[in-house]
Design a protein around this motif. Sequence first.
Motif, PDB file in Angstrom:
ATOM      1  N   ARG A 171       0.840  -1.200   0.000  1.00  8.80           N
ATOM      2  CA  ARG A 171       0.000   0.000   0.000  1.00  8.80           C
ATOM      3  C   ARG A 171       0.881   1.257   0.000  1.00  8.80           C
ATOM      4  O   ARG A 171       0.412   2.347   0.295  1.00  8.80           O
ATOM      5  CB  ARG A 171      -0.922   0.006   1.230  1.00  8.80           C
ATOM      6  N   ASN A 172       2.141   1.096  -0.373  1.00  7.11           N
ATOM      7  CA  ASN A 172       3.120   2.178  -0.284  1.00  7.11           C
ATOM      8  C   ASN A 172       3.561   2.712  -1.642  1.00  7.11           C
ATOM      9  O   ASN A 172       4.304   3.674  -1.717  1.00  7.11           O
ATOM     10  CB  ASN A 172       4.352   1.685   0.507  1.00  7.11           C
ATOM     11  N   TYR A 173       3.076   2.118  -2.711  1.00  5.42           N
ATOM     12  CA  TYR A 173       3.506   2.520  -4.052  1.00  5.42           C
ATOM     13  C   TYR A 173       2.567   3.592  -4.606  1.00  5.42           C
ATOM     14  O   TYR A 173       1.733   3.348  -5.467  1.00  5.42           O
ATOM     15  CB  TYR A 173       3.562   1.309  -4.984  1.00  5.42           C
ATOM     16  N   ILE A 174       2.734   4.804  -4.091  1.00  9.30           N
ATOM     17  CA  ILE A 174       1.940   5.948  -4.517  1.00  9.30           C
ATOM     18  C   ILE A 174       2.716   6.683  -5.613  1.00  9.30           C
ATOM     19  O   ILE A 174       3.886   7.018  -5.442  1.00  9.30           O
ATOM     20  CB  ILE A 174       1.663   6.901  -3.336  1.00  9.30           C
ATOM     21  N   GLU A 175       2.069   6.934  -6.725  1.00  8.81           N
ATOM     22  CA  GLU A 175       2.765   7.512  -7.877  1.00  8.81           C
ATOM     23  C   GLU A 175       3.344   8.881  -7.567  1.00  8.81           C
ATOM     24  O   GLU A 175       4.475   9.193  -7.948  1.00  8.81           O
ATOM     25  CB  GLU A 175       1.806   7.601  -9.072  1.00  8.81           C
ATOM     26  N   ASP A 176       2.583   9.741  -6.880  1.00 10.32           N
ATOM     27  CA  ASP A 176       3.056  11.089  -6.569  1.00 10.32           C
ATOM     28  C   ASP A 176       2.678  11.420  -5.130  1.00 10.32           C
ATOM     29  O   ASP A 176       1.566  11.846  -4.842  1.00 10.32           O
ATOM     30  CB  ASP A 176       2.439  12.106  -7.536  1.00 10.32           C
ATOM     31  N   TRP A 177       3.631  11.227  -4.224  1.00  8.18           N
ATOM     32  CA  TRP A 177       3.348  11.501  -2.819  1.00  8.18           C
ATOM     33  C   TRP A 177       3.114  12.989  -2.578  1.00  8.18           C
ATOM     34  O   TRP A 177       2.405  13.357  -1.633  1.00  8.18           O
ATOM     35  CB  TRP A 177       4.510  11.020  -1.946  1.00  8.18           C
ATOM     36  N   GLY A 178       3.660  13.843  -3.434  1.00  5.03           N
ATOM     37  CA  GLY A 178       3.459  15.280  -3.254  1.00  5.03           C
ATOM     38  C   GLY A 178       2.015  15.691  -3.448  1.00  5.03           C
ATOM     39  O   GLY A 178       1.545  16.646  -2.826  1.00  5.03           O
ATOM     40  N   GLU A 179       1.293  14.965  -4.287  1.00  8.57           N
ATOM     41  CA  GLU A 179      -0.114  15.276  -4.532  1.00  8.57           C
ATOM     42  C   GLU A 179      -1.057  14.396  -3.733  1.00  8.57           C
ATOM     43  O   GLU A 179      -2.262  14.661  -3.678  1.00  8.57           O
ATOM     44  CB  GLU A 179      -0.429  15.135  -6.024  1.00  8.57           C
ATOM     45  N   PHE A 180      -0.526  13.353  -3.128  1.00  2.00           N
ATOM     46  CA  PHE A 180      -1.377  12.412  -2.399  1.00  2.00           C
ATOM     47  C   PHE A 180      -1.752  13.001  -1.049  1.00  2.00           C
ATOM     48  O   PHE A 180      -0.886  13.341  -0.242  1.00  2.00           O
ATOM     49  CB  PHE A 180      -0.632  11.089  -2.213  1.00  2.00           C
ATOM     50  N   THR A 181      -3.039  13.135  -0.804  1.00  2.00           N
ATOM     51  CA  THR A 181      -3.509  13.775   0.426  1.00  2.00           C
ATOM     52  C   THR A 181      -3.756  12.787   1.552  1.00  2.00           C
ATOM     53  O   THR A 181      -4.066  13.186   2.671  1.00  2.00           O
ATOM     54  CB  THR A 181      -4.806  14.568   0.155  1.00  2.00           C
ATOM     55  N   GLY A 182      -3.628  11.508   1.249  1.00  2.00           N
ATOM     56  CA  GLY A 182      -3.860  10.496   2.267  1.00  2.00           C
ATOM     57  C   GLY A 182      -5.287  10.005   2.239  1.00  2.00           C
ATOM     58  O   GLY A 182      -6.198  10.680   1.764  1.00  2.00           O
ATOM     59  N   SER A 183      -5.460   8.797   2.721  1.00  2.00           N
ATOM     60  CA  SER A 183      -6.800   8.219   2.719  1.00  2.00           C
ATOM     61  C   SER A 183      -6.972   7.333   3.933  1.00  2.00           C
ATOM     62  O   SER A 183      -6.032   6.717   4.411  1.00  2.00           O
ATOM     63  CB  SER A 183      -7.011   7.386   1.451  1.00  2.00           C
ATOM     64  N   VAL A 184      -8.187   7.293   4.433  1.00  2.00           N
ATOM     65  CA  VAL A 184      -8.571   6.322   5.442  1.00  2.00           C
ATOM     66  C   VAL A 184      -9.881   5.726   4.970  1.00  2.00           C
ATOM     67  O   VAL A 184     -10.876   6.428   4.823  1.00  2.00           O
ATOM     68  CB  VAL A 184      -8.753   6.962   6.831  1.00  2.00           C
ATOM     69  N   GLU A 185      -9.858   4.437   4.685  1.00  2.00           N
ATOM     70  CA  GLU A 185     -11.043   3.789   4.145  1.00  2.00           C
ATOM     71  C   GLU A 185     -12.170   3.847   5.176  1.00  2.00           C
ATOM     72  O   GLU A 185     -11.951   3.742   6.381  1.00  2.00           O
ATOM     73  CB  GLU A 185     -10.684   2.339   3.793  1.00  2.00           C
ATOM     74  N   GLN A 186     -13.403   4.021   4.692  1.00  2.00           N
ATOM     75  CA  GLN A 186     -14.538   4.207   5.595  1.00  2.00           C
ATOM     76  C   GLN A 186     -14.717   3.055   6.566  1.00  2.00           C
ATOM     77  O   GLN A 186     -15.038   3.260   7.735  1.00  2.00           O
ATOM     78  CB  GLN A 186     -15.823   4.399   4.786  1.00  2.00           C
ATOM     79  N   LYS A 187     -14.520   1.820   6.083  1.00  2.00           N
ATOM     80  CA  LYS A 187     -14.678   0.665   6.972  1.00  2.00           C
ATOM     81  C   LYS A 187     -13.718   0.761   8.148  1.00  2.00           C
ATOM     82  O   LYS A 187     -14.035   0.384   9.267  1.00  2.00           O
ATOM     83  CB  LYS A 187     -14.415  -0.637   6.195  1.00  2.00           C
ATOM     84  N   TYR A 188     -12.539   1.287   7.879  1.00  2.00           N
ATOM     85  CA  TYR A 188     -11.513   1.411   8.908  1.00  2.00           C
ATOM     86  C   TYR A 188     -11.893   2.519   9.889  1.00  2.00           C
ATOM     87  O   TYR A 188     -11.804   2.364  11.112  1.00  2.00           O
ATOM     88  CB  TYR A 188     -10.189   1.727   8.223  1.00  2.00           C
ATOM     89  N   THR A 189     -12.338   3.653   9.360  1.00  2.00           N
ATOM     90  CA  THR A 189     -12.608   4.827  10.188  1.00  2.00           C
ATOM     91  C   THR A 189     -13.727   4.581  11.192  1.00  2.00           C
ATOM     92  O   THR A 189     -13.625   4.972  12.356  1.00  2.00           O
ATOM     93  CB  THR A 189     -12.975   6.024   9.297  1.00  2.00           C
ATOM     94  N   ARG A 190     -14.769   3.930  10.748  1.00  2.00           N
ATOM     95  CA  ARG A 190     -15.930   3.808  11.632  1.00  2.00           C
ATOM     96  C   ARG A 190     -15.680   2.882  12.826  1.00  2.00           C
ATOM     97  O   ARG A 190     -16.424   2.919  13.806  1.00  2.00           O
ATOM     98  CB  ARG A 190     -17.146   3.351  10.840  1.00  2.00           C
ATOM     99  N   GLU A 191     -14.640   2.057  12.751  1.00  2.00           N
ATOM    100  CA  GLU A 191     -14.283   1.186  13.877  1.00  2.00           C
ATOM    101  C   GLU A 191     -12.805   1.358  14.218  1.00  2.00           C
ATOM    102  O   GLU A 191     -12.108   0.409  14.540  1.00  2.00           O
ATOM    103  CB  GLU A 191     -14.589  -0.278  13.523  1.00  2.00           C
ATOM    104  N   LYS A 192     -12.360   2.599  14.183  1.00  2.00           N
ATOM    105  CA  LYS A 192     -10.939   2.891  14.349  1.00  2.00           C
ATOM    106  C   LYS A 192     -10.350   2.294  15.626  1.00  2.00           C
ATOM    107  O   LYS A 192      -9.218   1.797  15.650  1.00  2.00           O
ATOM    108  CB  LYS A 192     -10.729   4.406  14.350  1.00  2.00           C
ATOM    109  N   GLU A 193     -11.114   2.302  16.713  1.00  2.00           N
ATOM    110  CA  GLU A 193     -10.569   1.816  17.980  1.00  2.00           C
ATOM    111  C   GLU A 193     -10.230   0.331  17.935  1.00  2.00           C
ATOM    112  O   GLU A 193      -9.427  -0.159  18.735  1.00  2.00           O
ATOM    113  CB  GLU A 193     -11.541   2.103  19.134  1.00  2.00           C
TER     114      GLU A 193
END
Length: 373
Positions: free
Chosen positions: A125-147
């Motif tokens: 999950r680390n092969y981002i083409e342009d990290w300078g433009e990549f704002t980051g992501s947190v998938e919804q399934k992950y966020t709603r049960e973050k704890e």
Amino acid sequence: MRENRYFSHTYEESRAGFREKLGEVRKYWPDAGLETYHIGSREDDNTTDIIAADALEESKDLIIITTGEHGVEGFAGSAFLQLFIEEYLPRINHKTTGIRLVHAVNPWGMRNFRRVTESNIDLNRNYIEDWGEFTGSVEQKYTREKELFVPAEPLENIKSCKEELHARLNEAFSTEELAEFKDTPSGQHEYKTGVFYGGKDWDEPARELKTRYFNWVRDYDHPMHLDIHSGGGPKDELTIIFNEADRRSEARLQEDLSYSNVMKSSTEDIYGDSNLYLQKALQEEFPDKKTMVCLFEFGTIGESVDDLIFCTRTMINENGLYFQGARKEEVREEVNRDFARLFNPSKEEWRKQVINKGREGLEAVLRSENIRI
């Protein structure tokens, strides 16, 4: 059992065995060499090792095999490399074929029996083409049960911990979502101590590999890349997975390989997939080359709801153990046993199928790519 000889108990043992194979490779390519580079400090001695040999007369086909992107999965990958060297090198055309065999893309993870790097990064999950433009992501399934996914305290009683986590996962996620966590987790780029973390910049192992990768293929008409993994897919089966950059349909791929477990993944909601990045980059930089990239996934766990929950629960507990520890040694031992069962089973039956299914998969891919075997 005969197949056990392909498998090592430690990273150091596996690396030593791989390095010894250089002599066997030189029977076919006298100028074959071993490149070694360190990941992290030289004192820690975590190295990625590459056996490299170029076609003797004409640079047509290049076979690249990478292992240990997810460190602990490198033990199955190392067995696969040994199988390839012993049984397939004598059968290919050395005059027109070169090889790059990569042992332990993520050596720290392999040494420490973790899936991630020392920075807790999932390299796939680390092969981002342009990290300078990549704002980051947190998938919804992950966020709603973050704890559930970010550890906060040491592991306590393992029996109650498993039961509670099993119930929460069963309640919080659908079967389809749990299946995605098992086989194609979307990843997240925000919580550094969380599960499925993809990082915020190129991690060292990914940076080092991609720097070399394009130089390897430059002089070859037909680069082929096999990336070896374990854990996902149906239990005791090999699934050969192609990415969306391959222009063939799934049905066409199955026909071309004449192999039952062939699939084409969809990664539209996934950031940083390594195989997709590499194949797209090859196509863009070398549009006239015939490129092929696929992933070999040796399955370890079944597909029932309980099996799917076991996979995610084990990933969560292993990550929590690393960052927060456990109050009792037996808790640590059981979490580690579950993790080994998920990615590096010691059962002879599983090891046997890695070798047998590995042969079938290799022959299917090489045959479909018109490599003489």
